[in-house]
Every structure is written in C-alpha cells, then in structure tokens.
Design a protein around this motif. Sequence first.
Motif, PDB file in Angstrom:
ATOM      1  N   SER A 157      56.431  43.360  45.766  1.00  0.00           N
ATOM      2  CA  SER A 157      56.367  44.067  47.047  1.00  0.00           C
ATOM      3  C   SER A 157      55.091  44.893  47.177  1.00  0.00           C
ATOM      4  N   SER A 158      54.445  45.157  46.044  1.00  0.00           N
ATOM      5  CA  SER A 158      53.157  45.845  46.033  1.00  0.00           C
ATOM      6  C   SER A 158      52.469  45.518  44.718  1.00  0.00           C
ATOM      7  N   PHE A 159      51.179  45.820  44.645  1.00  0.00           N
ATOM      8  CA  PHE A 159      50.420  45.506  43.439  1.00  0.00           C
ATOM      9  C   PHE A 159      50.540  46.615  42.402  1.00  0.00           C
ATOM     10  N   GLY A 160      50.730  46.214  41.168  1.00  0.00           N
ATOM     11  CA  GLY A 160      50.700  47.107  40.020  1.00  0.00           C
ATOM     12  C   GLY A 160      49.917  46.420  38.915  1.00  0.00           C
ATOM     13  N   THR A 161      49.296  47.187  38.034  1.00  0.00           N
ATOM     14  CA  THR A 161      48.498  46.605  36.961  1.00  0.00           C
ATOM     15  C   THR A 161      49.386  45.868  35.975  1.00  0.00           C
ATOM     16  N   LYS A 162      49.048  44.605  35.704  1.00  0.00           N
ATOM     17  CA  LYS A 162      49.781  43.770  34.759  1.00  0.00           C
ATOM     18  C   LYS A 162      49.012  43.574  33.463  1.00  0.00           C
ATOM     19  N   ALA A 163      47.686  43.566  33.532  1.00  0.00           N
ATOM     20  CA  ALA A 163      46.854  43.389  32.341  1.00  0.00           C
ATOM     21  C   ALA A 163      45.472  43.955  32.622  1.00  0.00           C
ATOM     22  N   THR A 164      44.865  44.533  31.592  1.00  0.00           N
ATOM     23  CA  THR A 164      43.489  45.002  31.673  1.00  0.00           C
ATOM     24  C   THR A 164      42.675  44.233  30.645  1.00  0.00           C
ATOM     25  N   ILE A 165      41.593  43.639  31.083  1.00  0.00           N
ATOM     26  CA  ILE A 165      40.762  42.803  30.216  1.00  0.00           C
ATOM     27  C   ILE A 165      39.942  43.713  29.296  1.00  0.00           C
ATOM     28  N   PRO A 166      39.939  43.426  27.989  1.00  0.00           N
ATOM     29  CA  PRO A 166      39.269  44.304  27.025  1.00  0.00           C
ATOM     30  C   PRO A 166      37.748  44.365  27.196  1.00  0.00           C
ATOM     31  N   ASP A 167      37.173  45.486  26.738  1.00  0.00           N
ATOM     32  CA  ASP A 167      35.721  45.643  26.735  1.00  0.00           C
ATOM     33  C   ASP A 167      35.080  44.512  25.938  1.00  0.00           C
ATOM     34  N   GLY A 168      33.903  44.094  26.389  1.00  0.00           N
ATOM     35  CA  GLY A 168      33.157  43.044  25.699  1.00  0.00           C
ATOM     36  C   GLY A 168      33.580  41.626  26.059  1.00  0.00           C
ATOM     37  N   THR A 169      34.436  41.481  27.081  1.00  0.00           N
ATOM     38  CA  THR A 169      34.909  40.149  27.465  1.00  0.00           C
ATOM     39  C   THR A 169      33.949  39.519  28.472  1.00  0.00           C
ATOM     40  N   ILE A 170      33.474  38.341  28.132  1.00  0.00           N
ATOM     41  CA  ILE A 170      32.553  37.587  28.981  1.00  0.00           C
ATOM     42  C   ILE A 170      33.218  36.247  29.314  1.00  0.00           C
ATOM     43  N   ILE A 171      33.226  35.888  30.594  1.00  0.00           N
ATOM     44  CA  ILE A 171      33.619  34.532  30.971  1.00  0.00           C
ATOM     45  C   ILE A 171      32.310  33.768  31.149  1.00  0.00           C
ATOM     46  N   PRO A 172      32.087  32.745  30.312  1.00  0.00           N
ATOM     47  CA  PRO A 172      30.816  32.017  30.406  1.00  0.00           C
ATOM     48  C   PRO A 172      30.681  31.270  31.723  1.00  0.00           C
ATOM     49  N   ALA A 173      29.452  30.934  32.069  1.00  0.00           N
ATOM     50  CA  ALA A 173      29.186  30.144  33.273  1.00  0.00           C
ATOM     51  C   ALA A 173      30.052  28.891  33.258  1.00  0.00           C
ATOM     52  N   GLU A 174      30.725  28.646  34.381  1.00  0.00           N
ATOM     53  CA  GLU A 174      31.638  27.509  34.541  1.00  0.00           C
ATOM     54  C   GLU A 174      32.725  27.470  33.467  1.00  0.00           C
ATOM     55  N   GLY A 175      33.102  28.659  32.974  1.00  0.00           N
ATOM     56  CA  GLY A 175      34.115  28.770  31.927  1.00  0.00           C
ATOM     57  C   GLY A 175      35.418  29.353  32.454  1.00  0.00           C
ATOM     58  N   TYR A 176      36.410  29.378  31.582  1.00  0.00           N
ATOM     59  CA  TYR A 176      37.760  29.818  31.922  1.00  0.00           C
ATOM     60  C   TYR A 176      38.198  30.959  31.024  1.00  0.00           C
ATOM     61  N   TYR A 177      39.143  31.747  31.524  1.00  0.00           N
ATOM     62  CA  TYR A 177      39.760  32.835  30.764  1.00  0.00           C
ATOM     63  C   TYR A 177      41.229  32.829  31.114  1.00  0.00           C
ATOM     64  N   LEU A 178      42.085  32.701  30.107  1.00  0.00           N
ATOM     65  CA  LEU A 178      43.526  32.589  30.324  1.00  0.00           C
ATOM     66  C   LEU A 178      44.231  33.879  29.932  1.00  0.00           C
ATOM     67  N   ILE A 179      44.942  34.457  30.883  1.00  0.00           N
ATOM     68  CA  ILE A 179      45.783  35.634  30.641  1.00  0.00           C
ATOM     69  C   ILE A 179      47.217  35.130  30.687  1.00  0.00           C
ATOM     70  N   GLY A 180      47.967  35.348  29.624  1.00  0.00           N
ATOM     71  CA  GLY A 180      49.329  34.834  29.605  1.00  0.00           C
ATOM     72  C   GLY A 180      50.235  35.605  28.668  1.00  0.00           C
ATOM     73  N   GLU A 181      51.503  35.277  28.801  1.00  0.00           N
ATOM     74  CA  GLU A 181      52.517  35.910  27.957  1.00  0.00           C
ATOM     75  C   GLU A 181      52.631  35.175  26.622  1.00  0.00           C
ATOM     76  N   ASP A 182      53.442  35.733  25.713  1.00  0.00           N
ATOM     77  CA  ASP A 182      53.481  35.237  24.340  1.00  0.00           C
ATOM     78  C   ASP A 182      54.027  33.818  24.172  1.00  0.00           C
ATOM     79  N   GLU A 183      54.806  33.302  25.096  1.00  0.00           N
ATOM     80  CA  GLU A 183      55.368  31.961  24.972  1.00  0.00           C
ATOM     81  C   GLU A 183      54.471  30.879  25.597  1.00  0.00           C
ATOM     82  N   VAL A 184      53.368  31.268  26.206  1.00  0.00           N
ATOM     83  CA  VAL A 184      52.499  30.327  26.917  1.00  0.00           C
ATOM     84  C   VAL A 184      51.965  29.241  25.991  1.00  0.00           C
ATOM     85  N   VAL A 185      51.655  29.591  24.758  1.00  0.00           N
ATOM     86  CA  VAL A 185      51.123  28.590  23.826  1.00  0.00           C
ATOM     87  C   VAL A 185      52.113  27.440  23.637  1.00  0.00           C
TER      88      VAL A 185
END
Length: 155
Positions: free
Chosen positions: A33-61
């Motif tokens: 019903s409104s936005f709340g923070t779900k995850a904060t990306i750690p310092d030093g995180t770079i998404i490379p050019a044309e690259g991907y970054y996956l945020i997920g829960e523990d069972e995603v693997v």
Amino acid sequence: PGSSDSGHEWVELYNKTSEDIDVSGWMLEGGTSSFGTKATIPDGTIIPAEGYYLIGEDEVVLDLGSSPDLVDSLGLGNGSSSVDGVRLVDCNSIVIDTVLYGATGTIGDWEDDSGANPTSFAPKASDGEAIGRVPNGEDTNQSGNDFAILPFPTP
C-alpha cells in the motif's frame, strides 16, 4: 511459487549502459500500500556495464540455480487484490525506477517515477511466472508498457 512465496522473492537489476554504475547505498523499496525499504545495497557495489545484480531471499538459489548478489528478506506483495509496488531509489533519495503491478481495483496512494498518480500497471504473475521488462532495459515510465508476464524465472 505454488504456495507461500516467503524466502523465494527476488528482483533483478540491469545496467543497460556502457559504463559501470556504483549503486552503493541504493535502496530497493516495496510494499502493498506504500513503499518501505526492503534492502539497502552495500558500499562498494558496482553493477558492470550491461551487467546484472540480483537481490533475493535465502531460498532463491534453490528456485533459480543462482545465488543472489544480496540476500535480504523482501516481503513483496503478490498483487492479488490490489496494486503492489517495487522501486529503486539512489543514495540521494532520487527514484530511479518504479514498477507497479497487480489488480488495479485498489490503486491507493501509489506514485509513478514522476511522482504522479499512476495510470499504467504491470500484470500480476501467477505460480511459476515472473514479470520482466520487455524489451530488457527499456523504460517508458509506464509499468503496463514496460513489463510483461514471462512463463519462467528470468535471472
């Protein structure tokens, strides 16, 4: 998943540019019903050019065969009875991207990327499906135009 999605939710970020992007301190926000923070990306995180970054829960693997780059408890809505949302916000609190999805009967106080009342919504995914940006990396700021049902997980 066919039952509870607890532990199985994920969001994939894609850098469509030709430059690396520093996403340190960026936040994934979501809600029913409104936005709340779900995850904060750690310092030093770079998404490379044309690259991907996956945020997920523990069972995603187990579901995707890929380990998330960032593991966090997301608790996103299913869009079953109302519009739910996910957005990416940079470290200066500027909204980078928003997807609003699900049943449009109850829109509530949601805002799109421009801060306006939304008029376009991505479809609700069912069991075994995902919503994904089609074509990958394109953004018109209209969730209904940018996202489609995919019959499989996409990472």
